[in-house]
Enzyme design. Sequence first.
Site, PDB file in Angstrom:
ATOM      1  N   LYS A  86       0.856  -1.197   0.000  1.00 46.39           N
ATOM      2  CA  LYS A  86       0.000   0.000   0.000  1.00 46.39           C
ATOM      3  C   LYS A  86       0.886   1.238   0.000  1.00 46.39           C
ATOM      4  CE  LYS A  86      -3.642   0.391   2.789  1.00 46.39           C
ATOM      5  NZ  LYS A  86      -4.158   0.451   4.179  1.00 46.39           N
TER       6      LYS A  86
HETATM    7  C1  E4P Z   1      -7.425   1.271   4.813  1.00 46.59           C
HETATM    8  O1  E4P Z   1      -6.770   1.011   3.856  1.00 46.59           O
HETATM    9  C2  E4P Z   1      -7.298   2.544   5.516  1.00 46.59           C
HETATM   10  O2  E4P Z   1      -6.016   2.629   6.031  1.00 46.59           O
HETATM   11  C3  E4P Z   1      -8.308   2.701   6.599  1.00 46.59           C
HETATM   12  O3  E4P Z   1      -9.545   2.199   6.166  1.00 46.59           O
HETATM   13  C4  E4P Z   1      -8.433   4.104   7.124  1.00 46.59           C
HETATM   14  O4  E4P Z   1      -9.543   4.137   7.967  1.00 46.59           O
HETATM   15  P1  E4P Z   1      -9.809   5.268   9.067  1.00 46.59           P
HETATM   16  O5  E4P Z   1     -10.217   6.519   8.340  1.00 46.59           O
HETATM   17  O6  E4P Z   1     -10.901   4.704   9.888  1.00 46.59           O
HETATM   18  O7  E4P Z   1      -8.537   5.436   9.829  1.00 46.59           O
END
Ligand code: E4P
Length: 223
Positions: A86
């Site tokens: 990622k």
């Molecule tokens: C996933 O890839 C993201 O890192 C995550 O869903 C972010 O979520 P949040 O806004 O609840 O921290």
Amino acid sequence: MEILIDSANIKEIIRLSDLYPIDGVTTNPTIISKEKEPFLPLVQDIQRHIGNEKMLHVQTLSTTANDIVNEALHLTNQLDGNVYVKIPVIPEGIKAMRMLHQEEVKLTATAVITPLQALMAAKAGAHYVAPYVNRVSNLSVDGTQVVEEIVNLFNTYKLSTKVLGASFKNVDQIKQVALKGSHAITASPDMIDAMQEHLLTEWSVDQFSSDWQMAFGEKTFIK
Ligand code: E4P
């Protein structure tokens, strides 16, 4: 639609994978830091539990293309199986994606706020883009509409990149992106539970059980 667990908590990953048709796990530095365990052993442990077939999305931390590439290659060397690196959609992140695409590293573009960021990431070689639905909605812009626009853009330009809806704070947001064609979602363990649990369902099951017991005095029909 693929369903992933947005968590690095081993107990929750085991529990949810046992109950539901889970396609993988996503993490980010915030999620990892909550577990207070060394990073690589933790992600290796997650991988051991989900197996090599299910997806494991692990995020880089650096902010320059060369450093992101080094982190990504380190991750792919240390982890077997179905690993996606990622990378946030900052400009240096897009450059890193282009470089890693040449190395055939599987990529997930993350921290996506706008459809154009998603389009750029797809062109740079991302296999998934992760729009942050709730964080967008906190800006008084409908985050689920951003997902719909990205799905439409990818269809218009015949891009094979998948949309991985992320950052959910209620199940209605998940329902909306599902209806709008998100190819995948990742959600925290409590959100995944909330997708399935319903008081009226529980009530109905209790009713079936008590009606049966009243009639036959048993809790099961297998003797
Ligand atoms: C996933 O890839 C993201 O890192 C995550 O869903 C972010 O979520 P949040 O806004 O609840 O921290």
